[in-house]
Structures are given as C-alpha cells and as structure tokens.
Write an enzyme that holds these catalytic residues in place. Sequence first.
Site, short mmCIF file in Angstrom:
data_model
loop_
_atom_site.label_atom_id
_atom_site.label_comp_id
_atom_site.label_asym_id
_atom_site.label_seq_id
_atom_site.Cartn_x
_atom_site.Cartn_y
_atom_site.Cartn_z
N GLU A 33 0.83 -1.21 0.00
CA GLU A 33 0.00 0.00 0.00
C GLU A 33 0.87 1.26 0.00
O GLU A 33 0.56 2.22 -0.68
CB GLU A 33 -0.94 0.02 1.21
CG GLU A 33 -2.09 -0.96 1.12
CD GLU A 33 -3.02 -0.69 -0.08
OE1 GLU A 33 -3.06 0.43 -0.59
OE2 GLU A 33 -3.71 -1.63 -0.51
N GLN A 38 2.63 5.84 -4.64
CA GLN A 38 3.43 6.68 -5.50
C GLN A 38 3.70 6.09 -6.88
O GLN A 38 4.35 6.73 -7.69
CB GLN A 38 4.75 7.00 -4.80
CG GLN A 38 5.55 5.78 -4.47
CD GLN A 38 6.31 5.95 -3.16
OE1 GLN A 38 5.75 6.31 -2.13
NE2 GLN A 38 7.58 5.71 -3.21
N GLY A 77 11.04 6.89 -5.26
CA GLY A 77 11.00 8.28 -4.81
C GLY A 77 10.38 8.40 -3.43
O GLY A 77 10.18 7.40 -2.75
N TYR A 116 -6.14 6.26 5.11
CA TYR A 116 -6.34 5.30 4.02
C TYR A 116 -5.53 4.02 4.27
O TYR A 116 -6.07 2.91 4.21
CB TYR A 116 -5.95 5.91 2.65
CG TYR A 116 -5.78 4.83 1.63
CD1 TYR A 116 -6.90 4.23 1.06
CD2 TYR A 116 -4.52 4.33 1.31
CE1 TYR A 116 -6.77 3.17 0.18
CE2 TYR A 116 -4.37 3.27 0.44
CZ TYR A 116 -5.50 2.70 -0.13
OH TYR A 116 -5.36 1.64 -0.97
N ASP A 134 -9.90 6.20 -1.39
CA ASP A 134 -8.78 6.77 -2.16
C ASP A 134 -9.39 7.46 -3.38
O ASP A 134 -10.62 7.56 -3.50
CB ASP A 134 -7.73 5.69 -2.53
CG ASP A 134 -8.24 4.72 -3.59
OD1 ASP A 134 -9.45 4.77 -3.94
OD2 ASP A 134 -7.44 3.90 -4.08
#
Length: 353
Positions: A33, A38, A77, A116, A134
Amino acid sequence: MSPQKKLQGWYQIHKRDLPFRKKKQAYPIWVSEVMLQQTRVNAMLPLYDSFMKRFPTPESLASAEEEEVLSYWKGLGYYSRARNLRKAAIFLVQNYNGSFPKDLNLVLKLPGVGNYTARAILSIAYDLPLAVLDGNVKRVLSRYFGYTENILGSKADTDLQQKADDFLNKDHPGDHNQAMMELGATLCLPESPKCLLCPLTDSCYARIHQKTGEIPLRVKEKKQIQLSAEILVFDFKDKILLVKEPKMRFLKEMFHLPYGFIGEIPEETYEPTSFFLALKELFPSLLALGKFKHTITHHKMEFSVLRQSLKERTQVETLAKNFGVESKWVQLSSLDREFPSSLASKVKKFLLY
Ligand code: SF4
C-alpha cells in the site's frame, strides 16, 4: 441481489493475481500500500519483490540500517515514506512483537500511516469493517450516489467517507474495499467509464442520469500545507554561517541560514537535503533557542531555531564543499542584508538576548 453482492461477485472473477493479496497478512499489505501510493502496480511489482525478499518481516526491516532500506526504495522516490516504514517497523517490534495491532487508532499512531493505509491494512488483513477512501473510490462513490459537490473541497472527504462506510459489505470488508478500488482503476475511469461492464450499472445515479461526464466535480482549491522546520545558526567568533543550496524548495537563489523540514513531509520537494541531515548528524546537540511561525504563500511553517557555537570552522566548510553547497560567514549586524528574508529578522530576535 444487493449491489454489494454484485460487486463481490464481479471482484472474485476479475481480481488481479497480485503477490501481496495471496495471504491475508498485514506486513506485505502495508508495504504494498505504501509503494502503491506513488507508483502504478506494474512498475511497483519488481521493486516490491526485491524489497520483500530482503525485508520479509517487520523484524528484518526494523533491524536494517536506514541507508540499506533507502537503497531498496530506489525508483520509488518519496524517501520519507521508506524512512517512516522502517521507523514504524521498529515501533511494531518494540511494542507489538512485530505484529499489527487490530485497532484503527493504534495503527494511526504509526509513523507515516494515514487513514487510508490504516483502513486498507486492517480491512484486508483482518477483515475489520473499515471502508477505505482513495481517489478511485471517491470517483466510484460520487458517481454511484450522485454526489455533485466538489470532491476536492474541504467537506468532501467527510461526506464520502460516510457514504463509503454505509456502502461497505460488512461480511467481506477487505474484498469490498479492493473491489471498489479495482472498479475505479479498471471500469469507472475518469474519462469514458465502461458502465456496460460495471456490476453497479443498474443502480448507479451517474449512469442512469447520464452524468458521468459531470460527476465527480473537481475544482482545485489551493490547500494549506503545514510544515515543521529547523533553522540552524552556526557562529564562529562574531560571524554566522550562511549557505546557498540549489536543491532547496525555498530560498535556493540566495545565501541563507541552513534549514530543513522535519516530521511529516507532504511531498518529496520538501525533504531535507543531504547537507542539512549531515550537519545535524555532525552536531547532534544543537542548543534550542525557541520557535517562530512563518508563512510563504500557502505554506504555514513553524521554525525551531537551533544554535551551535564553533571552535573552528573548517569542519563545516568542508562538509558544505563535499555536498556542493556554497558557504560564507557574515556579521550578525549584516544578517538581514546578506540574507534578505523576513526569516533573518525572526531568527535575529533570538540571537540578540
Ligand atoms: S455504472 Fe459507470 S459510472 Fe457508475 S460506477 Fe459503474 S462505471 Fe462508474
């Protein structure tokens, strides 16, 4: 048949065969998750596999060095998410024997775990009746229930969470949440939703009223960003260190006091630079002088002023050089001129007492 049952039936046929869904275990679900926040599933899968091979349990993640964890995060990232993942693993090992508490409020206390993620982990791993929200789920719910208000507005999350809770299939909350996300990702697309294939088509407001182009309404409001920062005063004799760091989010064009954002970092661009982190590591006992508030456009910041008097200056200068950072020393009296920002005068107040 209820819409929830239709959705459940559709999901059983169409769900993707993903490694983190194979077992109902909190740790792999949590890692997946966080990675999926990202990046898309296909891009994330190879990185997920190698991460899980190296850190198969919370214990293995907790006992690893931060640097190694970050090296397995390359390509994803948002390194603060990897740092938080490791910190949370340490917390789980120290407080819960490495397992996830089955309680939303306790899980929300873990570093980097928001509403979330906590709901996704607890519903999918433990089948707790907690509905997730989401971007995909918001789109499905707003179309299905005909929610015509701005879904980027301040009250939309509360309104839609209520709808998500009411709509939750309490017999299969984990599957239901995943089905809603999958439906949003594969059929209830932002442009041209595939309503004819959708299990909710018979009772969907937007489909029935032909309003899938209008719902959800998305009007961007500039969101206020809260940040905590530390600003460092290094003095040598009667001079103060200023630096120029090209990678900074703010003040990159000018010489300024070294600073970095700490705590919850909303986006990668606010992450502290390696130079700032190295300075903090080199001087772990900086003297706290106080705090002040500062605003730049929609950023609301709280700065802590930290000070270190130096016996020699080469150590700091060499560090700056190693990180490609320009440095210079200025008199306190000329600080506002050399660092022309209201930040300088706010910091100066702490130095004049
Ligand atoms: S019927 Fe169409 S608009 Fe409604 S939920 Fe399904 S895909 Fe989305």
